[in-house]
Scaffold this motif. Structure first.
Motif, PDB file in Angstrom:
ATOM      1  N   THR A   1       0.809  -1.210   0.000  1.00 28.27           N
ATOM      2  CA  THR A   1       0.000   0.000   0.000  1.00 28.27           C
ATOM      3  C   THR A   1       0.850   1.272   0.000  1.00 28.27           C
ATOM      4  O   THR A   1       0.621   2.185  -0.801  1.00 28.27           O
ATOM      5  CB  THR A   1      -0.898   0.010   1.256  1.00 28.27           C
ATOM      6  OG1 THR A   1      -1.566  -1.248   1.341  1.00 28.27           O
ATOM      7  CG2 THR A   1      -1.908   1.132   1.205  1.00 28.27           C
ATOM      8  N   ALA A   2       1.831   1.315   0.906  1.00 31.46           N
ATOM      9  CA  ALA A   2       2.583   2.551   1.121  1.00 31.46           C
ATOM     10  C   ALA A   2       3.242   3.032  -0.169  1.00 31.46           C
ATOM     11  O   ALA A   2       3.179   4.206  -0.523  1.00 31.46           O
ATOM     12  CB  ALA A   2       3.633   2.325   2.203  1.00 31.46           C
TER      13      ALA A   2
ATOM     14  N   VAL B   1       0.368   3.363  -3.433  1.00 26.59           N
ATOM     15  CA  VAL B   1      -0.523   4.521  -3.356  1.00 26.59           C
ATOM     16  C   VAL B   1       0.231   5.767  -2.887  1.00 26.59           C
ATOM     17  O   VAL B   1       0.038   6.864  -3.397  1.00 26.59           O
ATOM     18  CB  VAL B   1      -1.706   4.237  -2.390  1.00 26.59           C
ATOM     19  CG1 VAL B   1      -2.715   5.387  -2.432  1.00 26.59           C
ATOM     20  CG2 VAL B   1      -2.393   2.922  -2.730  1.00 26.59           C
ATOM     21  N   GLY B   2       1.120   5.572  -1.893  1.00 24.26           N
ATOM     22  CA  GLY B   2       1.734   6.710  -1.212  1.00 24.26           C
ATOM     23  C   GLY B   2       2.589   7.607  -2.097  1.00 24.26           C
ATOM     24  O   GLY B   2       2.525   8.837  -1.976  1.00 24.26           O
TER      25      GLY B   2
ATOM     26  N   TRP C   1       4.302  12.499   5.569  1.00 19.93           N
ATOM     27  CA  TRP C   1       3.881  11.458   4.617  1.00 19.93           C
ATOM     28  C   TRP C   1       5.093  10.692   4.106  1.00 19.93           C
ATOM     29  O   TRP C   1       5.060   9.469   3.967  1.00 19.93           O
ATOM     30  CB  TRP C   1       3.132  12.066   3.422  1.00 19.93           C
ATOM     31  CG  TRP C   1       1.832  12.730   3.776  1.00 19.93           C
ATOM     32  CD1 TRP C   1       1.330  12.957   5.037  1.00 19.93           C
ATOM     33  CD2 TRP C   1       0.883  13.273   2.858  1.00 19.93           C
ATOM     34  NE1 TRP C   1       0.130  13.610   4.939  1.00 19.93           N
ATOM     35  CE2 TRP C   1      -0.182  13.820   3.633  1.00 19.93           C
ATOM     36  CE3 TRP C   1       0.819  13.365   1.463  1.00 19.93           C
ATOM     37  CZ2 TRP C   1      -1.287  14.430   3.046  1.00 19.93           C
ATOM     38  CZ3 TRP C   1      -0.280  13.973   0.869  1.00 19.93           C
ATOM     39  CH2 TRP C   1      -1.329  14.499   1.661  1.00 19.93           C
TER      40      TRP C   1
ATOM     41  N   THR D   1       6.213   8.295   6.666  1.00 18.58           N
ATOM     42  CA  THR D   1       5.271   7.170   6.762  1.00 18.58           C
ATOM     43  C   THR D   1       5.536   6.152   5.645  1.00 18.58           C
ATOM     44  O   THR D   1       5.581   4.945   5.894  1.00 18.58           O
ATOM     45  CB  THR D   1       3.815   7.684   6.674  1.00 18.58           C
ATOM     46  OG1 THR D   1       3.585   8.541   7.794  1.00 18.58           O
ATOM     47  CG2 THR D   1       2.820   6.551   6.691  1.00 18.58           C
ATOM     48  N   ILE D   2       5.735   6.637   4.439  1.00 17.33           N
ATOM     49  CA  ILE D   2       5.977   5.720   3.315  1.00 17.33           C
ATOM     50  C   ILE D   2       7.258   4.918   3.556  1.00 17.33           C
ATOM     51  O   ILE D   2       7.306   3.711   3.335  1.00 17.33           O
ATOM     52  CB  ILE D   2       6.040   6.494   1.981  1.00 17.33           C
ATOM     53  CG1 ILE D   2       4.669   7.084   1.656  1.00 17.33           C
ATOM     54  CG2 ILE D   2       6.530   5.597   0.838  1.00 17.33           C
ATOM     55  CD1 ILE D   2       4.684   8.126   0.553  1.00 17.33           C
TER      56      ILE D   2
ATOM     57  N   ALA E   1       8.622   4.146   6.446  1.00 21.58           N
ATOM     58  CA  ALA E   1       8.458   3.199   7.553  1.00 21.58           C
ATOM     59  C   ALA E   1       7.568   2.022   7.170  1.00 21.58           C
ATOM     60  O   ALA E   1       7.800   0.899   7.599  1.00 21.58           O
ATOM     61  CB  ALA E   1       7.871   3.917   8.766  1.00 21.58           C
ATOM     62  N   MET E   2       6.565   2.282   6.355  1.00 14.84           N
ATOM     63  CA  MET E   2       5.549   1.262   6.109  1.00 14.84           C
ATOM     64  C   MET E   2       5.787   0.443   4.835  1.00 14.84           C
ATOM     65  O   MET E   2       5.015  -0.476   4.562  1.00 14.84           O
ATOM     66  CB  MET E   2       4.156   1.915   6.042  1.00 14.84           C
ATOM     67  CG  MET E   2       3.778   2.716   7.283  1.00 14.84           C
ATOM     68  SD  MET E   2       3.785   1.755   8.822  1.00 14.84           S
ATOM     69  CE  MET E   2       2.074   1.234   8.917  1.00 14.84           C
ATOM     70  N   SER E   3       6.799   0.769   4.055  1.00 14.00           N
ATOM     71  CA  SER E   3       7.012   0.036   2.809  1.00 14.00           C
ATOM     72  C   SER E   3       7.706  -1.296   3.055  1.00 14.00           C
ATOM     73  O   SER E   3       8.428  -1.467   4.022  1.00 14.00           O
ATOM     74  CB  SER E   3       7.829   0.870   1.828  1.00 14.00           C
ATOM     75  OG  SER E   3       7.018   1.862   1.266  1.00 14.00           O
ATOM     76  N   ARG E   4       7.494  -2.188   2.108  1.00 11.62           N
ATOM     77  CA  ARG E   4       7.940  -3.555   2.272  1.00 11.62           C
ATOM     78  C   ARG E   4       9.388  -3.763   1.848  1.00 11.62           C
ATOM     79  O   ARG E   4      10.082  -4.601   2.395  1.00 11.62           O
ATOM     80  CB  ARG E   4       7.018  -4.431   1.412  1.00 11.62           C
ATOM     81  CG  ARG E   4       7.212  -5.896   1.530  1.00 11.62           C
ATOM     82  CD  ARG E   4       5.965  -6.572   0.982  1.00 11.62           C
ATOM     83  NE  ARG E   4       6.150  -7.986   0.806  1.00 11.62           N
ATOM     84  CZ  ARG E   4       6.570  -8.527  -0.338  1.00 11.62           C
ATOM     85  NH1 ARG E   4       6.851  -7.773  -1.370  1.00 11.62           N
ATOM     86  NH2 ARG E   4       6.688  -9.828  -0.434  1.00 11.62           N
TER      87      ARG E   4
END
Lengths: 603, 233
Positions: A503-504, A507-508, A535, A538-539, A541-544
């Motif tokens: 998602t990150a 979409v991010g 933002w 966040t991207i 930290a949250m990306s795979r």
């Protein structure tokens, strides 16, 4: 046109193993100019896959197209350095001469114009791939000549007028690419006698080879800097052979081209490094994963492999060592930056979509076909061979205590001498700019878009893992450039190259790009500056995978180092700036109803 | 069996070897919100909502193996805000009109949005143009609602193990496609399972709708996570 007969005979040349899917699709694309639905169905039936599996791979890679790509498929690089070197005029010349726009194919199907991410020719931009053949230093005049040649039906290779230097002139390469080796160094761009390292290695135990690499403090040259010796040790320790050695020759970070030079001039050194890795970890097979953009080098690389086999430096009883067998095959990619990530590369080598895997398990445990695999950068493997030849002690005399050895830098952009420089770690940006002739730079992008944008006041910073780590891409940004154009280009690159898994990143990055546009178009507020930073974090930290974990860097590092440029674009006195564009909102309605814009606005 | 000791937000927990952080936490009554994960299917780590922080590093609890002595942060306010950002991204990245959706009340994305008290997303709506595809005689796929969780990819297989669904394209163009020939062979039971496995209203079984009225559905009765969570006092 019926595609039945050629398709059947083409498929018959391939096996039925799904791991060969990308090779099959490459052949179909080359033969038919596209991957039509009937090909998808036939391939799926032959490999025992579902159609959606085949379509999934065919739609993932940039160089596969569902619609005909053109008898002459032109892929023009859209890298930021290409922009600096006049890409816009070249693109216009292509459109005018060919008679179609980018993203289209001419009505007769002869010429297709496509954009593509960095093709590894930043030192000779603007450049393009036409049916896989590299064309560098394009000008509008040259483009008109090329298109005339296409219209006359000339063979693509015959459109190359003059070949570059060194092995680019080889009968098996014949590329107009220049090596642009500006500064040779002691480790990689140095004289090397084929066999010198592997002959020494086989007199040692594999454990001693690993120990020597560990002692050398060699860190991965792709940019992440994982200790190579440790990687080999972990891989060799895994219980279940067969194990694999994979050379990552998918340098896709915009601005890097140093592996191109190694693959052109020093393939024997690379193969020797792979062979030593194979000896160290107990592997019998190695794979060179070669990015599609460098497919023009494959025939010569195959020849070098054949020569090495003839010299008993590959195959059985290598260098006279009984029981040590190792050989190398080449697998080609098909256009995807994310495949430079090692687990995505393995997926791609297995013939699948290049989506990174969850880690752990790491490739040393669960690599190619689920087997223990060491994936190393091309430059890392070359350095490993040299360490075996010259010793870890020698290697450590070069560079800094935390970054031993040398680094190949691909320098491009606003400098007089773009090309490859082999430098010791610890070199300052200032010194590099002096060598490359780019002293008036306003900024230097170190490590490509995923790296750091360094400001003029920080040019005493040093290349190395302790300060500025880099896979080798150095883009010099001159005082005349709008830094925001650079950032925009980099963000568009990441948006296009995201695998779309998480998602990150999926979409991010688009949301981040829109926020950037809001700010730089003068419609931002101080609140937007806070939000874009949050933002971006966040991207990350949250990306795979590493792509999403670094994709906000163009914005975040310029926000950090060029804050004043952003501040200058926002109106500090206002808390809210409307982004609603009334004119744009009523334009379609006005056109449909035949009103003027003023009438449509009820003025 | 040996026990692995770890902590979540300061609370001491014990897990078993081979468990992921998410599974071990759940067994200790700690709910780590997740969306793409489905019990019994291999986790894909695609939605990122189960992201936790361990030693300052972010990792997906659904794929990360548990290890001895780790200190897991699960409810730190900044982390919860980033999870909420993921939920908001999924809302703005698709077209989610809850009031008209067959899955309302059974939808895990909606349930998480309630849990995170999402009112208006911080991100601008993207309003992407998406299609609604008839997929075989039994199913309908509404791409407006698809969140690319890959559950259907892993779950809906033919007898000989072929995938009916699979990912197509990359970047924001990525979508879940279907092999229409294989989809035509799905049984009623398989089609129902496909719909039930979809966390949102993207996969719908044809010829049936609103059999259970809105208001009497799973998350109308109890909020998401309440089956796991020790009631917070």
């Amino acid at each position: 046109m019926s595609t039945k007969a050629p398709l059947d005979s083409l498929l018959a040349r391939h096996g039925k193993d799904p791991s060969g899917l990308i090779e099959i699709l490459r052949d179909v694309q080359a033969a038919l100019g596209s991957i039509p639905p009937e090909a998808v169905a036939k391939i799926a039936a032959r490999l025992g896959l579902s159609r959606v599996d085949v379509e999934g791979v065919a739609t993932f890679y940039h160089f596969f197209t569902a619609r005909p790509a053109g008898t002459y498929a032109v892929y023009l690089n859209k890298n930021v350095v290409a922009e600096m070197k006049g890409r816009a005029e070249v693109a216009r010349a292509f459109e005018k001469a060919a008679g179609c726009r980018f993203g289209e194919t001419t009505a007769d199907g002869l010429i297709g114009l496509h954009e593509t991410s960095c093709i590894g020719m930043n030192d000779q931009e603007p450049s393009a791939l036409i049916n896989g053949v590299v064309f560098t230093r394009l000008t509008p005049a040259r483009v008109r000549e090329l298109v005339a040649g296409m219209k006359a039906g000339k063979e693509t290779g015959k459109l190359v007028k003059k070949t570059g230097d060194g092995a680019n002139q080889s009968r098996l390469v014949r590329a107009m690419v220049d090596n642009n080796i500006r500064k040779p160094g002691p480790v990689i761009l140095a004289p090397f006698k084929s066999g010198a390292a592997v002959r020494k290695a086989v007199t040692w135990t594999p454990e001693d080879v690993v120990a020597e690499i560990k002692r050398s403090n060699l860190l991965g040259r792709g940019g992440a800097g994982f200790p190579t010796g440790l990687k080999w040790e972990f891989c060799g320790r895994e219980a279940c052979p067969p194990r694999y050695v994979v050379a990552n020759a998918d340098e896709g970070e915009p601005g890097t081209f140093k592996d191109r030079v190694i693959l052109t001039e020093l393939p024997h050194l690379l193969f020797e490094g792979m062979t030593i890795a194979g000896y160290a970890i107990g592997a019998r097979e190695g794979i060179l994963y070669l990015r599609a953009e460098y497919a023009y080098l494959k025939p010569r690389l195959e020849k070098v492999l054949a020569d090495l086999r003839a010299q008993k430096l590959l195959g059985k009883a290598i260098a006279g060592k009984k029981g040590f067998a190792f050989d190398i095959t080449i697998k080609l990619g098909a256009g995807a930056y994310v495949c430079g990530e090692e687990s995505a590369l393995l997926e791609s080598a297995e013939g699948k979509r290049g989506a990174p895997r969850p880690r752990p398990p790491f490739p040393v445990q669960n690599g190619y076909l689920g087997l223990p695999t060491t994936v190393n950068n091309v430059e890392t493997l070359c350095a490993a061979a040299r360490i075996l030849e010259r010793g870890a002690g020698w290697f450590k005399t070069l560079g800094t205590p935390k970054s031993a050895g040398t680094k190949l830098l691909s320098v491009s952009g606003d400098c007089r001498k773009p090309g490859v420089y082999e430098v010791e770690f610890g070199l300052t940006i200032n010194r590099l700019l002096e060598m490359a002739g780019g002293r008036d730079a306003q900024a230097v992008q170190v490590g490509g878009p995923s790296g750091t944008c360094v400001a003029r006041g920080q040019f005493e910073r040093r290349i190395g893992f302790e300060d500025l780590p880099t896979g080798g891409s150095i883009i010099v940004i001159g005082p005349q450039r709008d830094l925001f154009d650079v950032v925009r280009n980099f963000m568009d690159f990441f948006i296009e190259e995201s695998c779309g898994w998480c998602t990150a990143c999926r979409v991010g990055n688009t949301l981040l790009r829109q926020k950037f546009e809001k700010i730089t178009s003068g419609k931002g507020t101080r609140q937007d500056l806070k939000e874009i930073e949050a933002w971006g974090k966040t991207i990350k930290a949250m990306s795979r995978c590493g792509l999403g974990q670094t994709s906000p860097n163009p914005i975040l590092t310029t926000l950090l180092n060029f804050r004043e440029k952003y501040e200058a674009r926002v109106d500090a006195t206002r808390d809210y700036v409307s982004t609603f564009d009334l004119e744009a909102a009523v334009r379609d309605a006005a056109a449909v109803t035949g009103q003027t814009l003023a009438e449509a606005r009820h003025e | 069996m040996s026990k692995i000791k770890f902590s979540v937000d300061g609370r001491e927990c014990f897990g078993k070897p081979g468990q992921t952080i998410l599974e071990a936490a759940r067994d200790n009554g700690v709910y780590i919100p997740s969306l793409c994960r489905y019990e019994g299917l291999k986790p894909t780590g695609s939605c990122r909502i189960c992201t936790v922080r361990v030693g300052g590093r972010y990792m997906a609890a659904c794929t990360q193996p548990l290890s001895e002595g780790i200190t897991v942060e699960n409810t730190a306010p900044d982390l919860e805000d980033m999870r909420r950002a993921m939920i908001e991204m999924l809302f703005v990245g698709g077209n989610h009109m809850c009031p008209t959706c067959e899955k309302s009340g059974n939808c895990e994305l909606q349930a998480l949005a309630y849990r995170y008290q999402m009112l208006v997303p911080r991100f601008p709506y993207q309003f992407p143009l998406r299609t609604i595809d008839p997929t075989g005689p039994k199913l309908l796929v509404d791409h407006n609602r698809c969140i690319k969780c890959h559950r259907c990819v892993a779950m809906v297989k033919t007898k000989d193990g072929k995938s009916v669904f699979g990912p197509l394209y990359r970047s924001k163009r990525k979508k879940i496609g279907a092999d229409l020939t294989l989809a035509a062979g799905l049984t009623d039971d398989q089609a129902k399972k496909a719909m039930d496995h979809c966390p949102v209203g993207a996969i719908l079984k044809k010829e049936i709708g609103f059999a259970v009225p809105i208001g009497r559905r799973t998350y109308d009765k109890a909020p998401i996570g309440s089956d796991v969570e020790t009631p917070r006092t």
